[in-house]
Design a protein around this motif. Structure first.
Motif, PDB file in Angstrom:
ATOM      1  N   ARG A   8       0.853  -1.178   0.000  1.00  0.00           N
ATOM      2  CA  ARG A   8       0.000   0.000   0.000  1.00  0.00           C
ATOM      3  C   ARG A   8       0.892   1.232   0.000  1.00  0.00           C
ATOM      4  NH1 ARG A   8      -5.121   0.103   0.984  1.00  0.00           N
ATOM      5  NH2 ARG A   8      -5.200  -1.816   2.158  1.00  0.00           N
ATOM      6  N   HIS A 334     -13.700  -7.846   1.114  1.00  0.00           N
ATOM      7  CA  HIS A 334     -12.446  -7.326   1.697  1.00  0.00           C
ATOM      8  C   HIS A 334     -12.421  -5.811   1.524  1.00  0.00           C
ATOM      9  CE1 HIS A 334      -8.057  -8.187   2.862  1.00  0.00           C
ATOM     10  NE2 HIS A 334      -8.272  -6.884   2.999  1.00  0.00           N
ATOM     11  N   HIS A 336     -12.119  -1.807   3.471  1.00  0.00           N
ATOM     12  CA  HIS A 336     -11.612  -1.030   4.608  1.00  0.00           C
ATOM     13  C   HIS A 336     -12.364   0.289   4.618  1.00  0.00           C
ATOM     14  CE1 HIS A 336      -8.352  -3.700   5.789  1.00  0.00           C
ATOM     15  NE2 HIS A 336      -8.170  -3.926   4.503  1.00  0.00           N
ATOM     16  N   LYS A 422      -9.874 -10.387  12.452  1.00  0.00           N
ATOM     17  CA  LYS A 422      -8.830 -10.393  11.432  1.00  0.00           C
ATOM     18  C   LYS A 422      -7.467 -10.518  12.115  1.00  0.00           C
ATOM     19  CE  LYS A 422      -6.795  -8.243   7.431  1.00  0.00           C
ATOM     20  NZ  LYS A 422      -6.800  -7.087   6.563  1.00  0.00           N
ATOM     21  N   HIS A 469      -5.993 -12.556   0.589  1.00  0.00           N
ATOM     22  CA  HIS A 469      -4.893 -12.331  -0.381  1.00  0.00           C
ATOM     23  C   HIS A 469      -4.305 -13.609  -0.978  1.00  0.00           C
ATOM     24  CE1 HIS A 469      -5.185  -8.267   1.043  1.00  0.00           C
ATOM     25  NE2 HIS A 469      -4.666  -8.542   2.215  1.00  0.00           N
ATOM     26  N   ASP A 571      -9.825  -5.148  -1.159  1.00  0.00           N
ATOM     27  CA  ASP A 571      -8.833  -4.424  -0.347  1.00  0.00           C
ATOM     28  C   ASP A 571      -8.688  -2.974  -0.845  1.00  0.00           C
ATOM     29  OD1 ASP A 571      -7.145  -4.127   1.766  1.00  0.00           O
ATOM     30  OD2 ASP A 571      -5.445  -5.145   0.852  1.00  0.00           O
TER      31      ASP A 571
HETATM   32 ZN   LIG Z   1      -7.020  -5.445   3.690  1.00  0.00          ZN
END
Ligand SMILES: [Zn+2]
Length: 665
Positions: A8, A334, A336, A422, A469, A571
């Motif tokens: 990221r 997934h 956020h 998680k 992932h 994600d």
């Molecule tokens: Zn994530």
């Protein structure tokens, strides 16, 4: 950890924008500049998804007839230090003279952005590239969101120029900055009571940033979702004893904006409805039903089948959707949700269920409460609560160094209504085992990353029910790989591969983003310029990137063929649109379009154990469905043609939802 794990990226300095007041009249009625009578030197705690991760120290002082702001922002992201310094000098009225950000390395000092204003021109240097640009009479610069003290200077500039509704941004960006004074919030009581003035700043990045000043004009708190990144706050060190209250203040501020955005769009239809004439793809795996009727009443599906045998009940409003296709609402397994803008964006895209995989719990809990109560229209939310190991290597608010600490955090998340945990990478094996055990006792499930202290199969044996992932090593089509698959099947392991995030993270810098997402013209400009332009900068060549992706897809396909459940997650990526891309990649891997669609509907609902209510179109289920212009079984990319979004029987026009969310439909 994973060979294909995308990193990221945090642009140290995203766009550098010169800002000018849009309307000349403001400049003739400037309020007197409110230069600090005495210099401010203050310290802010950096909270990164709720975890204290570093410090910002700033100093604002009169200098040379104007002011000077210096700030030092130093923090650690999962063990990796990042250190930035900012210097701003202004004339009177906070009119900008110079602006500079510097990245500090162990032995290096790199100017990442600078602006030097000389009359009506400015020299702008960004990442080593210089340009000479015109500057209107009054100008200001902002860069990304940190150091956050820059916003203190911006607010003072805005105040001393008549608080204009918008501040035009040059060069090249027609979107203005919008600064608003929103409310007064108070925290503490008695002698510790502090009155804060809340401001919002919109347009510098995707989503609203929030700023609170105290009575002395000091920065009390700054909050950001990171523009499709991760959430950060800076809190005045002296106010840290009031931290929990401040988090609630920040949550209330964000929720007020969310209510504002989602209340702009009203349903086209609700109540007793019959959608007539579309092709029905119910996502059970059954063949499509041409010319179908779906009857909805009281938020539930009461009948779905061929129009010839599914009459429109008396009193139902008939909606002709002939030529279109009906599918269940999509899932992102997934997500956020670090900022409220995700909610209207997902909803516009037809994503009616979202599983968060680690964000700040006060905002998550507040958003879900508002959606469930009907105050906010948005997707069904499900939460996996992040737990990591202690210290600066860890991630998120909750750290567990021992099995007992792990169990206590699981119980806390359970009380907050989280369905899952998680697991993150700095946890010790015995702590992972305790977390999974405690979660299972509470009928919760565990997902997440393979901790650094374990391998994938040890993590599964320790109790991890799901993995994010697709952290699989080797080739699943070999005999050794088949043994791995047998282990997944024996343990009923579920994967959310986030292939679309892998594709973006591994994309070579030379390959156009349009090859992956033909939607860039629809994105809000700050999202495109600040976030998307920073994605996909892998130094590998395009051939190597494609080969790496192909290997990942081949492994996903091998697992899928063997019966391992695959659920679609992004994600983040390119907000909401990455859900479509995830499904396109599954088809590229060799899934049938039906199986790809099921990964974002039926299988996702099974993985969250809510398939009694969600995931397919069947009598008795909640009426969460989409009307598409074209059939995704013919071409999976047709999933991008969402026309109407229905949740709990209330039907919305997707284009109107996109507009309210700040996108171009
Ligand atoms: Zn994530």
């Amino acid at each position: 950890m994973l060979t294909f794990a995308p990193i990221r990226r945090f642009p140290l300095v995203a766009t550098l924008a010169l800002a000018a007041t849009s309307a000349a009249p403001h400049s003739v009625r400037h309020a007197p500049a409110r230069l600090p009578a005495t210099p401010i030197a203050d310290s802010l705690r950096i909270l990164y998804i709720g975890r204290p991760a570093g410090w910002e120290h700033y100093e604002l002082s009169p200098s040379d007839g104007g002011m000077k702001l210096t700030s030092d922002y130093d923090w650690v992201d999962r063990g990796k230090r990042s250190h930035t310094q900012l210097t701003i000098t202004t004339g009177k009225d906070y009119a900008l003279k110079t602006f500079e950000t510097v990245r500090i390395g162990d032995t290096s000092r790199t100017v990442t952005a600078s602006v030097e204003i000389d009359g009506a021109r400015a020299k702008v240097t960004r990442n080593g590239k210089a340009a000479d640009v015109p500057v209107p009479d009054v100008a200001y610069a902002v860069s990304s969101y940190y150091p956050t003290a820059q916003h203190l200077a911006l607010i003072r500039y805005w105040q001393s120029h008549g608080s204009p509704k918008t501040i035009a941004v040059v060069p090249g960006d027609p979107n203005p900055l919008t600064i608003r004074k929103r409310a007064v919030d108070t925290v503490g009581s008695g002698a510790s009571r502090v009155v804060l003035t809340r401001y919002t700043i919109d347009g510098a990045m995707w989503g609203i940033n929030y700023l609170w000043l105290d009575g002395e004009g000091r920065l009390a708190m700054f909050a950001t979702g990171g523009g499709a990144g991760l959430s950060f706050k800076t809190v005045r060190a002296a106010l840290m004893p009031l931290r929990d209250e401040l988090m609630q203040v920040a949550t209330r501020a964000q929720m007020a904006e969310l209510v504002d955005i989602t209340s702009r769009t009203k349903p086209l239809a609700e109540g007793k409805l019959a959608l007539v004439g579309a092709t029905l793809v119910d996502a059970t795996g059954a063949p499509a039903v041409p010319n179908a009727t779906v009857v909805v009443d009281n938020g539930r599906i009461v009948a779905a089948g061929p129009s010839a045998s599914t009459p429109v009940p008396p009193g139902s409003r008939r909606i002709d959707v002939a030529g279109r296709t009906i599918i269940p609402g999509l899932w992102d397994s997934h997500a956020h949700l670090h900022q409220i803008e995700w909610i209207p964006t997902y909803f516009a895209a037809g994503v009616t269920s979202v599983r968060d995989m680690g964000s700040e719990w006060p905002l998550l809990v507040a958003m879900r409460k508002a959606i469930r109560s009907g105050t906010v229209t948005g997707p069904n939310l499900f939460f996996a609560g992040l737990i990591d190991g202690p210290g600066l290597a860890g991630f998120g608010e909750f750290s567990a160094a021992t099995p007992e600490e792990g169990r206590a955090i699981v119980r806390r998340y359970h009380q907050l209504g989280f369905e899952m945990i998680k697991i993150y990478m700095a946890l010790a094996p015995e702590v992972v085992a305790a977390i999974c055990d405690e979660a299972h006792k509470l009928d919760m499930r565990c997902t997440g990353h393979v901790p650094n202290s374990m391998d994938l199969h040890e993590a599964i044996d320790a109790g991890m029910d799901q993995l994010a992932h697709f952290p699989v090593r080797g080739d699943l089509t070999t005999d050794e790989g088949k043994k791995q698959i047998a282990h997944f099947l024996a343990k009923k392991t579920i994967f959310d591969p986030t292939a679309s995030w892998g594709e973006i993270g591994g994309k070579s810098a030379t390959e156009p983003m349009e090859n992956i997402q033909p939607v860039l013209q629809h994105l809000p400009r700050p999202l495109l310029q600040e976030h998307v332009s920073s994605l996909g900068q892998s130094p590998s060549d395009t051939g190597a990137s494609h080969a790496r992706l192909a290997r990942m897809l081949a492994n996903i396909k091998a697992a899928h063929d063997a019966g391992v459940p695959i659920i679609a997650g992004t994600d983040e990526g390119i907000p909401a649109y990455s859900v479509y891309r995830e499904l396109e990649l599954y088809v590229k891997a060799g899934f049938t379009p039906m199986d790809a669609l099921r990964a974002a509907t039926a299988v996702a609902a099974q993985a969250m154990r809510v398939d009694k209510d969600l995931g397919t179109i069947a009598t008795g289920k909640r009426a969460d469905l989409l009307v598409l212009d074209a059939n995704p079984l013919e071409n999976i990319s047709n999933v991008r043609t969402v026309r109407f979004v229905m949740k709990d029987g209330r039907m919305f026009d997707s284009a109107a939802l996109w507009t309210a969310a700040g996108f171009t439909p």
